[in-house]
Design an enzyme around this catalytic site. Structure first.
Site, short mmCIF file in Angstrom:
data_model
loop_
_atom_site.label_atom_id
_atom_site.label_comp_id
_atom_site.label_asym_id
_atom_site.label_seq_id
_atom_site.Cartn_x
_atom_site.Cartn_y
_atom_site.Cartn_z
N ARG A 166 -14.13 -5.81 14.90
CA ARG A 166 -13.68 -4.58 15.71
C ARG A 166 -14.10 -3.42 15.49
NH1 ARG A 166 -8.28 -1.66 12.10
NH2 ARG A 166 -9.30 -0.64 11.28
N HIS A 171 -3.81 1.26 16.46
CA HIS A 171 -2.08 1.19 15.22
C HIS A 171 -0.83 2.21 15.26
CE1 HIS A 171 -2.57 2.86 10.92
NE2 HIS A 171 -2.84 1.24 10.73
N GLU A 184 1.44 -6.71 11.17
CA GLU A 184 0.62 -6.22 9.44
C GLU A 184 1.50 -6.12 9.25
OE1 GLU A 184 -3.08 -4.07 10.80
OE2 GLU A 184 -1.76 -2.45 10.38
N ASP A 199 -7.68 -1.42 17.53
CA ASP A 199 -6.54 -0.90 17.04
C ASP A 199 -5.65 -0.45 17.09
OD1 ASP A 199 -4.12 -1.28 15.01
OD2 ASP A 199 -5.60 -1.76 13.60
N GLU A 213 -8.48 -11.59 9.72
CA GLU A 213 -9.34 -9.91 9.47
C GLU A 213 -10.35 -10.09 8.12
OE1 GLU A 213 -6.76 -6.63 9.28
OE2 GLU A 213 -8.21 -4.47 9.22
N TRP A 221 1.45 7.02 12.10
CA TRP A 221 -0.19 6.83 11.62
C TRP A 221 -0.49 5.66 11.92
CZ3 TRP A 221 -2.71 4.18 7.95
CH2 TRP A 221 -3.78 4.11 7.67
N ARG A 239 -0.14 -10.99 13.21
CA ARG A 239 -0.55 -10.92 12.31
C ARG A 239 0.04 -10.41 10.71
NH1 ARG A 239 -5.16 -8.69 11.92
NH2 ARG A 239 -4.25 -6.54 11.11
N TYR A 279 -7.87 7.45 13.46
CA TYR A 279 -7.42 5.92 12.61
C TYR A 279 -8.77 5.42 12.43
CZ TYR A 279 -6.42 1.57 11.83
OH TYR A 279 -6.71 0.57 11.00
N ASN A 328 1.08 -1.35 -0.18
CA ASN A 328 0.36 -0.09 0.12
C ASN A 328 0.99 1.29 -0.52
OD1 ASN A 328 -2.38 0.86 0.00
ND2 ASN A 328 -2.63 1.04 2.17
N GLU A 360 -5.01 -3.69 19.56
CA GLU A 360 -3.90 -4.38 18.44
C GLU A 360 -2.99 -3.77 18.17
OE1 GLU A 360 -6.05 -5.21 14.53
OE2 GLU A 360 -4.38 -4.09 13.95
C1 GCO Z 1 -5.80 -3.60 10.11
C2 GCO Z 1 -4.71 -1.66 9.49
C3 GCO Z 1 -5.18 -1.92 8.73
C4 GCO Z 1 -3.85 -0.70 7.49
C5 GCO Z 1 -3.66 -0.80 6.54
C6 GCO Z 1 -2.88 0.13 5.82
O1 GCO Z 1 -5.52 -3.32 11.14
O2 GCO Z 1 -6.73 -3.72 8.98
O3 GCO Z 1 -4.38 -1.01 10.49
O4 GCO Z 1 -6.69 -0.84 8.51
O5 GCO Z 1 -3.71 0.71 8.02
O6 GCO Z 1 -3.99 -2.10 5.63
O7 GCO Z 1 -2.58 -0.63 4.65
MG MG Z 2 -3.82 -2.77 11.94
#
Ligand code: GCO
Ligand code: MG
Length: 403
Positions: A148, A213, A263, A211, A340, A403, A284, A160, A38, A237
């Site tokens: 979630r 983040h 992730e 999440d 997810e 972010w 993840r 977010y 991404n 998360e």
């Molecule tokens: C999630 C992730 C996404 C990411 C996105 C970035 O838990 O699904 O945090 O929301 O922000 O995939 O590319």
């Molecule tokens: Mg996430």
């Protein structure tokens, strides 16, 4: 022997950018792999086109492990999201070809099904707690067993996970990065209120996830995990950034809230300490960003020794090819936790026709030979690449934040 005769990278934007690798063989079978990173899509496309594809032509498509080792060790420069996404795309495509050649759905080659389906979680989000809970109820009514929750933070213009479009959350939404504002103090006050209201209104039968983040320091995350304990989350998360895996120790010392992370991980080395010290409960890492099925299997096998389960990333920036691969994988491993599942738009589903199906809170990959997903190339061509960035985040005083 099934010789690789051609391989090409297909870039398409049916609402968002996807990078797909298609490998063809002299047996007439082809395979597909997802290479989407991404906001940095073209870097992986170039890595594949300029550095990987020339080495693939003429190789035996059935030598999956050897090809993985060749690309990983052979590059000399190891790891990183670009390299590992490119290797993953090759790996997925080769597993697709092998399973098609066997006439079996991929999960059969990975050991067969360990369960009836993969439990998934959906995303409920809203500007207010009330909106978020109404959304969560909509997911529960559709059959989801896990949701979630992300809600707007009073006093912050954007948060977010909170989007305008309820079904298709899409953060990479601008030609240049948009700027968000963040306040940890405001967030730490409001998050527990969301989950208190959620348990009161939604009851205790639904799994709730959240999440962070990567926005907190270890001690802030410890406080949040402790404050959320009464609401029995399925997981919390990305409570802290995980470059320093030891960050998670402090959270663990203070709370029994289950933790998920990974992730953005690319290899087993990103989570070795987290798993071996049992600092997290769910890992993840994905088929796509962590080196394909061949490598994710190693991560899951290590995790199994320590009772850590999987919870693979499945946001919209992972294409239906990754979703299909994740489901075959999830169905076949003993320590699957949850998957997810952010739904793709109708245009994306049309470009990537697939077999997987949702029923009663579970996804099943289907029984077609291979991954059970393909790319409609003429349709993909109708959606040319469009540059898109994820947002950046600043604190109220203007400093850059995660972010
Ligand atoms: C999630 C992730 C996404 C990411 C996105 C970035 O838990 O699904 O945090 O929301 O922000 O995939 O590319
Ligand atoms: Mg996430």
């Amino acid at each position: 022997m099934s010789k690789i005769t051609a391989a090409r990278v297909i870039i398409t934007c049916p609402g968002r950018n996807f990078v797909t690798l298609k490998i063809e063989t002299d047996s007439g079978l082809h395979g597909v792999g997802d290479a989407t990173l991404n906001g940095r899509e073209l870097a992986v496309a170039s890595y594949l086109n300029d550095h990987v594809i020339p080495c693939l032509i003429g190789r035996d498509a059935h030598k999956i492990e050897d090809t993985w080792q060749y690309l990983y060790r052979g590059a000399y420069w190891r790891r990183g999201p670009v390299t590992m996404s490119a290797i993953a795309a090759v790996d997925m495509a080769l597993w697709d070809i092998k399973a098609k050649a066997a006439g079996l759905p991929l999960y059969q080659l990975l050991g067969g099904a360990c369960r009836e389906g993969c439990m998934v979680y959906g995303h409920a989000n809203g500007v207010t707690i009330e909106d978020t809970l109404a959304e969560a109820q909509r997911y529960i009514d559709r059959g989801y067993r896990a949701v979630r929750l992300q809600s707007g933070v009073p006093g912050l213009a954007s948060t977010y996970g909170v989007s305008k479009d309820k079904d298709f959350y899409e953060p990479a939404d601008a030609d240049l990065p948009t700027e968000n504002l963040w306040s940890t103090e405001k967030y730490l006050r409001s998050a527990p209120e969301l989950f208190a209201a959620a348990r009161e209104q939604l009851g205790w039968d639904v799994h709730l996830l959240h999440d962070v983040h990567h926005r907190l320091t270890p001690i802030e995350a410890a406080r949040l995990a402790k404050d959320l304990e009464p609401y029995r989350l399925f997981w919390l998360e990305d409570a802290v950034p995980a470059e320093n895996q030891a960050n998670f120790r402090l959270i663990r010392q203070h709370s029994t809230t289950p933790l998920a992370v990974g992730e953005v991980f690319n290899t087993i080395w990103d989570c070795k300490q987290l798993i071996e010290e049992q600092l997290v409960d769910y890992i993840r890492a994905t088929v796509l960003h962590a080196g394909g099925i061949t490598h994710l299997k190693r991560i899951a096998n290590l995790a199994e020794l320590y009772k850590v389960r999987t919870g693979c990333h499945g946001a919209t920036d992972l294409s239906p090819v990754t979703m299909a691969a994740a489901l075959h994988f999830g169905l076949s491993i003993p320590n699957f936790g949850i998957q997810e599942y952010m739904r793709h738009t109708a245009d994306t589903d049309a470009v990537f026709p697939h077999q997987y199906q949702f029923a009663d809170g579970y996804l099943h990959p289907g029984d077609a030979p291979g991954l059970g997903v393909d790319i409609d190339e003429p349709l993909a061509e109708q959606f040319p690449y469009q540059r898109a960035y994820l947002p950046v985040n600043r604190l109220e005083d203007g400093s850059m934040h995660d972010w």
